[in-house]
Design a protein around this motif. Structure first.
Motif, short mmCIF file in Angstrom:
data_model
loop_
_atom_site.label_atom_id
_atom_site.label_comp_id
_atom_site.label_asym_id
_atom_site.label_seq_id
_atom_site.Cartn_x
_atom_site.Cartn_y
_atom_site.Cartn_z
N ASP A 1 31.70 42.14 63.76
CA ASP A 1 31.01 43.35 63.33
C ASP A 1 31.59 44.62 63.98
O ASP A 1 31.16 45.72 63.66
CB ASP A 1 29.55 43.21 63.81
CG ASP A 1 28.59 43.79 62.82
OD1 ASP A 1 29.02 44.11 61.72
OD2 ASP A 1 27.40 43.91 63.18
N SER A 2 32.59 44.44 64.86
CA SER A 2 33.07 45.56 65.67
C SER A 2 33.61 46.70 64.80
O SER A 2 34.19 46.48 63.74
CB SER A 2 34.18 45.07 66.60
OG SER A 2 34.74 46.17 67.28
N LYS A 3 33.39 47.92 65.29
CA LYS A 3 33.90 49.10 64.58
C LYS A 3 35.20 49.60 65.23
O LYS A 3 35.82 50.53 64.76
CB LYS A 3 32.86 50.23 64.61
CG LYS A 3 31.46 49.84 64.16
CD LYS A 3 31.33 49.81 62.64
CE LYS A 3 29.91 49.54 62.16
NZ LYS A 3 29.39 48.20 62.45
N ASP A 4 35.60 48.96 66.35
CA ASP A 4 36.78 49.39 67.11
C ASP A 4 38.06 48.98 66.37
O ASP A 4 38.30 47.79 66.13
CB ASP A 4 36.69 48.72 68.49
CG ASP A 4 37.88 49.07 69.37
OD1 ASP A 4 38.88 49.57 68.83
OD2 ASP A 4 37.79 48.82 70.58
N PRO A 5 38.92 49.95 66.00
CA PRO A 5 40.13 49.65 65.23
C PRO A 5 41.02 48.59 65.88
O PRO A 5 41.61 47.76 65.19
CB PRO A 5 40.86 50.99 65.17
CG PRO A 5 39.85 52.03 65.49
CD PRO A 5 38.78 51.39 66.30
N LYS A 6 41.08 48.60 67.23
CA LYS A 6 41.92 47.61 67.92
C LYS A 6 41.39 46.19 67.70
O LYS A 6 42.14 45.26 67.43
CB LYS A 6 41.95 47.91 69.43
CG LYS A 6 43.27 48.53 69.87
CD LYS A 6 43.31 48.77 71.37
CE LYS A 6 43.40 47.49 72.19
NZ LYS A 6 43.29 47.76 73.63
N VAL A 7 40.06 46.08 67.82
CA VAL A 7 39.44 44.77 67.62
C VAL A 7 39.61 44.34 66.16
O VAL A 7 39.96 43.18 65.87
CB VAL A 7 37.93 44.81 68.00
CG1 VAL A 7 37.29 43.46 67.79
CG2 VAL A 7 37.77 45.28 69.44
N ILE A 8 39.42 45.29 65.25
CA ILE A 8 39.55 44.97 63.82
C ILE A 8 40.96 44.46 63.52
O ILE A 8 41.14 43.46 62.81
CB ILE A 8 39.21 46.21 62.95
CG1 ILE A 8 37.73 46.57 63.10
CG2 ILE A 8 39.54 45.96 61.48
CD1 ILE A 8 37.30 47.87 62.46
N ALA A 9 41.97 45.12 64.11
CA ALA A 9 43.35 44.70 63.88
C ALA A 9 43.58 43.28 64.41
O ALA A 9 44.18 42.44 63.74
CB ALA A 9 44.30 45.69 64.56
N LEU A 10 43.06 43.01 65.60
CA LEU A 10 43.22 41.68 66.19
C LEU A 10 42.57 40.60 65.32
O LEU A 10 43.09 39.50 65.16
CB LEU A 10 42.61 41.68 67.60
CG LEU A 10 42.79 40.37 68.36
CD1 LEU A 10 44.12 40.40 69.11
CD2 LEU A 10 41.64 40.13 69.32
N LEU A 11 41.42 40.97 64.73
CA LEU A 11 40.65 40.00 63.95
C LEU A 11 41.36 39.59 62.66
O LEU A 11 41.01 38.58 62.05
CB LEU A 11 39.26 40.56 63.61
CG LEU A 11 38.26 40.62 64.77
CD1 LEU A 11 37.01 41.37 64.34
CD2 LEU A 11 37.89 39.22 65.25
N GLU A 12 42.36 40.36 62.27
CA GLU A 12 43.15 40.00 61.08
C GLU A 12 43.61 38.54 61.15
O GLU A 12 43.67 37.85 60.14
CB GLU A 12 44.41 40.89 60.99
CG GLU A 12 44.15 42.33 60.58
CD GLU A 12 43.73 42.44 59.13
OE1 GLU A 12 44.30 41.71 58.30
OE2 GLU A 12 42.82 43.26 58.84
N ASP A 13 43.94 38.10 62.36
CA ASP A 13 44.47 36.75 62.52
C ASP A 13 43.42 35.73 62.94
O ASP A 13 43.74 34.56 63.16
CB ASP A 13 45.60 36.76 63.57
CG ASP A 13 46.72 37.69 63.17
OD1 ASP A 13 47.02 37.74 61.94
OD2 ASP A 13 47.28 38.38 64.04
N ALA A 14 42.18 36.18 63.06
CA ALA A 14 41.13 35.26 63.52
C ALA A 14 40.79 34.27 62.41
O ALA A 14 40.95 34.56 61.22
CB ALA A 14 39.89 36.06 63.90
#
Ligand code: ATP
Ligand code: MG
Length: 424
Positions: free
Chosen positions: A208-221
């Protein structure tokens, strides 16, 4: 002299100048619930804290950080309701509304969460919510989404985007939670403290994170969607077919999770980008395990809650909700005119329930009273002067149009006003 006391931070007054937006939202909601066969339920603002900790889950932000909880005089922990579903389930169980039937309920009212107040986020806010119990199949999901969509249409809110996801059942989710946790744990050093803390407590929340860095990392989750079993997939696919059939547009968002722990299978949100950061106006999903958590026998449920403040803001931006017009202002000057005016106004309102009529109070000259009549927005001034009272008549002046004024006998006034209201 004492200085005036101000309201609590994050608890806002709703002023008369805005109330017509609230009425528009609430009456339209009431109408659509009636159209879909939903019955209203009213539950207390205050519940035993357990109602929420059991249902919502103690690892959620709502329970761990946002609840207004206190011990009452009997040392029992009570909480102001942070949301409606837990209390509705409690009430439905307690009053035997659940089993052996399909139950459609709705509620509305104030909710309380100790959050950081900002635009679209307050500590007392208002929700309107729907709950549909006793159907485990996706037809209920489709009906609930149809209801929401029907409400936006009636309100003329055409820019809302429906996002959809499936969280699967509890086993699928718990398997996925472990995988997601391993993934996040492997990237621990790239994540900030808050995200790592979330990952420890409730890894799904990180999605649910709004942080762009976290969002980018989650691409591969790993994706929860890839961990659903056949039954869960079928439920989700069938729902999407129903929505296609209804012509309700939706966007699949595999990272959509809900902040509350009790959801399973279908979850959804309606969002807008017209409200800045707090763009979710309605959120919900299926909660088949909640009823057991609350101490009942297993039973299905699905529902949603919408944020009234955010919807009111959308209606305000559209600016096509017109406040109801004041029909008439009764001006009365001269001896005994107040008695006559009070009685005439009383009788007119009794005879014409739709009439909106302000009677002049606090006396004053013609000039002063006409000024008040003008400020009230009234279409008509009904004038009682000494001549009128002597002749048993009333002068009607048109305050917003150039129509010629006219005189009516007291016994004609009711009929004339009734026709006038019908004609506008
Ligand atoms: P968020 O992630 O924005 O905190 P949430 O998951 O906590 O949302 P829900 O519990 O699903 O929100 O509540 C449903 C709706 O109620 C939200 O979509 C929003 O419109 C509204 N809402 C929730 N909390 C607040 C608040 N503090 N102030 C105003 N509206 C709120
Ligand atoms: Mg929240």
């Amino acid at each position: 002299m004492n200085s005036p006391i101000r309201s609590i931070r994050g608890m806002n007054d709703i002023l008369p100048e805005d109330i017509h937006y609230w009425h528009r939202l609430e009456t339209t909601a009431e109408q659509i619930f009636a159209a879909y066969g939903f019955e209203q339920i009213r539950i207390p603002l205050l519940e035993k804290t357990d109602v929420f900790t059991r249902a919502i889950g103690s690892a959620t932000d709502v329970v761990s950080k946002e609840m207004y909880s206190f011990d009452d005089r009997n040392r029992e922990s009570l909480s102001l309701r942070p949301e409606g579903t837990a209390g509705v389930v409690r009430a439905a169980l307690q009053n035997g509304l659940l089993y052996g039937q399909v139950k459609r309920l709705w509620y509305s009212g104030a909710m309380f969460r100790y959050e950081r107040p900002q635009k679209g986020r307050s500590r007392q806010f208002h929700q309107i919510g729907a709950e549909l119990f006793g159907v485990s199949g996706p037809d209920a999901d489709a009906e609930i989404l149809a209801l929401g969509s029907g409400l936006w249409n009636r309100l003329g809110l055409t820019n809302l985007r429906l996002e959809l996801n499936s969280l699967g059942n509890a086993d699928e989710r718990s398997l996925y939670r472990d995988q997601l946790y391993s993934f996040l744990n492997a990237h621990k050093n790239e994540l900030d403290d808050q995200t790592n803390e979330r990952a420890e407590r409730n890894p799904l929340r990180v999605l649910d994170s709004k942080d762009p860095k976290v969002i980018a990392l989650l691409e591969d989750a790993p994706l929860l969607m890839d961990h659903l079993g056949e039954a869960s997939c079928n439920h989700y696919e069938q729902l999407k077919r129903y929505l296609d059939g209804l012509g309700i547009e939706f966007h699949e968002n595999p990272r959509l999770v809900r902040g509350l722990d009790y959801y399973c299978h279908t979850v959804f949100e309606w969002t807008t980008d017209e409200l800045g950061a707090q763009g979710t106006v309605c959120a919900g999903g299926r909660y088949d395990k909640l009823i057991e958590l609350q101490g009942g026998k297993p039973w299905s449920g699905i529902g949603f809650a919408m944020g009234e403040e955010r919807l009111v803001e959308l209606l305000r931006q559209k600016d096509d909700v017109v406040p109801p017009v004041m029909h008439a202002y009764l001006v009365a000057v001269g001896e005994n005119s107040t008695e006559t005016a009070l009685k005439l106004a009383y009788d007119l309102r009794a005879g014409i329930p739709a009439l909106r009529l302000i009677v002049n109070l606090n006396k004053g000259s013609f000039k002063a009273q006409f000024k008040r009549a003008d400020r009230s927005g009234a279409l008509l001034a009904l004038v009682l002067g000494e001549d009128e009272i002597r002749d048993g008549q009333l002068t009607v002046k048109f305050l917003r149009s150039g129509d010629e004024q006219l005189k009516l006998d007291f016994n004609q006034v009711g009929d004339w006003i009734r026709k006038y209201i019908d004609s506008i």
